[in-house]
Design an enzyme around this catalytic site. Sequence first.
Site, PDB file in Angstrom:
ATOM      1  CB  ILE A   1      -0.989   0.024   1.193  1.00 51.35           C
ATOM      2  CG1 ILE A   1      -0.269  -0.272   2.509  1.00 51.35           C
ATOM      3  CG2 ILE A   1      -2.142  -0.904   0.975  1.00 51.35           C
ATOM      4  CD1 ILE A   1      -1.179  -0.173   3.727  1.00 51.35           C
ATOM      5  N   GLY A   2       2.147   1.118   0.172  1.00 53.74           N
ATOM      6  CA  GLY A   2       2.993   2.313   0.152  1.00 53.74           C
ATOM      7  C   GLY A   2       4.449   1.901   0.153  1.00 53.74           C
ATOM      8  CE  LYS A   3       7.429  -0.390  -4.037  1.00 59.68           C
ATOM      9  NZ  LYS A   3       7.785  -1.460  -4.327  1.00 59.68           N
ATOM     10  N   GLY A   4       8.336   3.339   1.409  1.00 62.72           N
ATOM     11  CA  GLY A   4       9.081   4.346   2.144  1.00 62.72           C
ATOM     12  C   GLY A   4      10.549   4.221   1.817  1.00 62.72           C
TER      13      GLY A   4
ATOM     14  CG  PHE B   1      14.727   3.113   6.014  1.00 72.46           C
ATOM     15  CD1 PHE B   1      15.769   3.535   5.214  1.00 72.46           C
ATOM     16  CD2 PHE B   1      14.458   3.792   7.181  1.00 72.46           C
ATOM     17  CE1 PHE B   1      16.538   4.631   5.560  1.00 72.46           C
ATOM     18  CE2 PHE B   1      15.220   4.892   7.553  1.00 72.46           C
ATOM     19  CZ  PHE B   1      16.267   5.315   6.732  1.00 72.46           C
TER      20      PHE B   1
ATOM     21  CD  GLU C   1       7.861  -4.357   0.053  1.00 70.11           C
ATOM     22  OE1 GLU C   1       8.054  -3.838  -1.055  1.00 70.11           O
ATOM     23  OE2 GLU C   1       7.887  -5.580   0.245  1.00 70.11           O
TER      24      GLU C   1
ATOM     25  CE  LYS D   1       8.577   2.916   8.175  1.00 64.87           C
ATOM     26  NZ  LYS D   1       8.407   4.250   8.746  1.00 64.87           N
TER      27      LYS D   1
ATOM     28  CG  ASP E   1       8.745  13.419   6.874  1.00 68.06           C
ATOM     29  OD1 ASP E   1       8.801  14.310   6.006  1.00 68.06           O
ATOM     30  OD2 ASP E   1       8.862  12.208   6.629  1.00 68.06           O
TER      31      ASP E   1
HETATM   32  N1  LIG Z   1      -1.659   2.655   8.744  1.00 66.11           N
HETATM   33  C1  LIG Z   1      -1.769   2.795   7.429  1.00 66.11           C
HETATM   34  N2  LIG Z   1      -2.913   2.457   6.808  1.00 66.11           N
HETATM   35  C2  LIG Z   1      -3.019   2.606   5.459  1.00 66.11           C
HETATM   36  N3  LIG Z   1      -2.035   3.081   4.659  1.00 66.11           N
HETATM   37  C3  LIG Z   1      -0.883   3.437   5.235  1.00 66.11           C
HETATM   38  C4  LIG Z   1      -0.685   3.318   6.633  1.00 66.11           C
HETATM   39  N4  LIG Z   1       0.573   3.746   6.929  1.00 66.11           N
HETATM   40  C5  LIG Z   1       1.126   4.113   5.759  1.00 66.11           C
HETATM   41  N5  LIG Z   1       0.261   3.926   4.739  1.00 66.11           N
HETATM   42  C6  LIG Z   1       0.511   4.206   3.308  1.00 66.11           C
HETATM   43  O1  LIG Z   1       1.880   3.975   3.018  1.00 66.11           O
HETATM   44  C7  LIG Z   1       2.507   5.188   2.563  1.00 66.11           C
HETATM   45  C8  LIG Z   1       3.931   5.275   3.106  1.00 66.11           C
HETATM   46  O2  LIG Z   1       3.866   5.260   4.544  1.00 66.11           O
HETATM   47  P1  LIG Z   1       4.918   6.027   5.454  1.00 66.11           P
HETATM   48  O3  LIG Z   1       5.026   7.445   4.974  1.00 66.11           O
HETATM   49  O4  LIG Z   1       4.575   5.784   6.859  1.00 66.11           O
HETATM   50  O5  LIG Z   1       6.237   5.220   5.059  1.00 66.11           O
HETATM   51  P2  LIG Z   1       7.700   5.568   5.406  1.00 66.11           P
HETATM   52  O6  LIG Z   1       8.508   4.362   5.111  1.00 66.11           O
HETATM   53  O7  LIG Z   1       7.817   6.070   6.799  1.00 66.11           O
HETATM   54  O8  LIG Z   1       7.939   6.748   4.380  1.00 66.11           O
HETATM   55  P3  LIG Z   1       9.103   7.840   4.379  1.00 66.11           P
HETATM   56  O9  LIG Z   1      10.302   7.168   3.790  1.00 66.11           O
HETATM   57  O10 LIG Z   1       8.516   8.922   3.479  1.00 66.11           O
HETATM   58  O11 LIG Z   1       9.314   8.297   5.771  1.00 66.11           O
HETATM   59  C9  LIG Z   1       1.600   6.318   3.056  1.00 66.11           C
HETATM   60  O12 LIG Z   1       1.694   7.425   2.219  1.00 66.11           O
HETATM   61  C10 LIG Z   1       0.227   5.665   3.026  1.00 66.11           C
HETATM   62  O13 LIG Z   1      -0.348   5.772   1.736  1.00 66.11           O
END
Ligand SMILES: Nc1ncnc2c1ncn2[C@@H]1O[C@H](COP(=O)(O)OP(=O)(O)OP(=O)(O)O)[C@@H](O)[C@H]1O
Length: 320
Positions: free
Chosen positions: A172-175, A177, A179, A193, A289
């Site tokens: 559902i998302g990529k960060g 470090f 996914e 995460k 952030d």
């Molecule tokens: N609890 C959740 N429920 C649904 N979708 C989520 C949730 N947490 C994160 N997401 C989805 O995943 C995406 C990335 O999440 P998040 O920003 O927490 O990741 P990250 O690895 O910390 O990113 P970054 O590298 O930008 O810090 C979000 O934009 C959102 O669309």
Amino acid sequence: MSSETPSSVADTSAAGISSSSSLSSSSSTAGKQKEKARVSRTSLILWHAHQNDAAAVRKLLEEDPSLVSARDYDKRTPLHVASLHGWIDVTKCLIEFGADVNAQDRWKNTPLADAEGAKKHSMIELLKSYGGLSYGQNGSHFEPKPVPPPLTNKCDWEIEPSELDFSNSNIIGKGSFGEILKASWRGTPVAVKRILPSLSDDRLVIQDFRHEVNLLVKLRHPNIVQFLGAVTERKPLMLITEYLRGGDLHQYLKEKGALSPSTAINFALDMARGMACLHNEPNVIVHRDLKPSSTPMQTHLKVGDFGLSKLIKVQNSHDV
Ligand SMILES: Nc1ncnc2c1ncn2[C@@H]1O[C@H](COP(=O)(O)OP(=O)(O)OP(=O)(O)O)[C@@H](O)[C@H]1O
């Protein structure tokens, strides 16, 4: 009729258009003024209800009885405000003017639910005697404190990886470090995460991950993504939170474009409430952030992504 030239017909119709457009613009100006007056009377009655000024409330209602159903941006009525504070005279006056005893605010709270949350016993009795029902208390401003967060030194949030079911999972998302996957934990949909295996041995990544877990474990608020647990003793490292099925604000804006004023205000309130909880003394968390993609949503927005946040101890909030 036959002597009428096309140009005179055109002129007449042009005059018709301009007079009707000036009529409509003056009626829209009048409409705007009416709306402005209504908004200001709404604020007034809510203010007087808040100030326990029954005489002022009565005067306003005598001038305009429809104000008894006035609502603020959180859909709270004057009766919600009076019930929350336990103002008996104001409440009686509102009920006399036909206030809906079971009106529900944005969180579906009734005035009785508010009075119960604030432990206003005489008010509880009064509202019940008028048929008040207690539903709600679901995500309102009372919710942040009902369950104390787990103790940070007691690691009761370590999750056994085999309890996580990825069989129907999707990304559902990529960060930076890893996914974010939708998965299931003991039958509950969760967001996981998952740190990339290639980074799971990186000392700095591990340090950031533990830092995020240590912050999240302290937080419970309806406008903050709820931490459920983490896998810290095995690889890959994983952080598990509630799953919010409405996407994030970034996606929402991309799909729906500009927000209506009321949606924008509701979203701003959601974020402000989440951030206000982070800024509570003595342990202030500076998010660092906050952006549309770090605010996932369901019925309302929640602040998430604490990867860059910092915890600071302050004597008072002016230090922040
Ligand atoms: N609890 C959740 N429920 C649904 N979708 C989520 C949730 N947490 C994160 N997401 C989805 O995943 C995406 C990335 O999440 P998040 O920003 O927490 O990741 P990250 O690895 O910390 O990113 P970054 O590298 O930008 O810090 C979000 O934009 C959102 O669309």
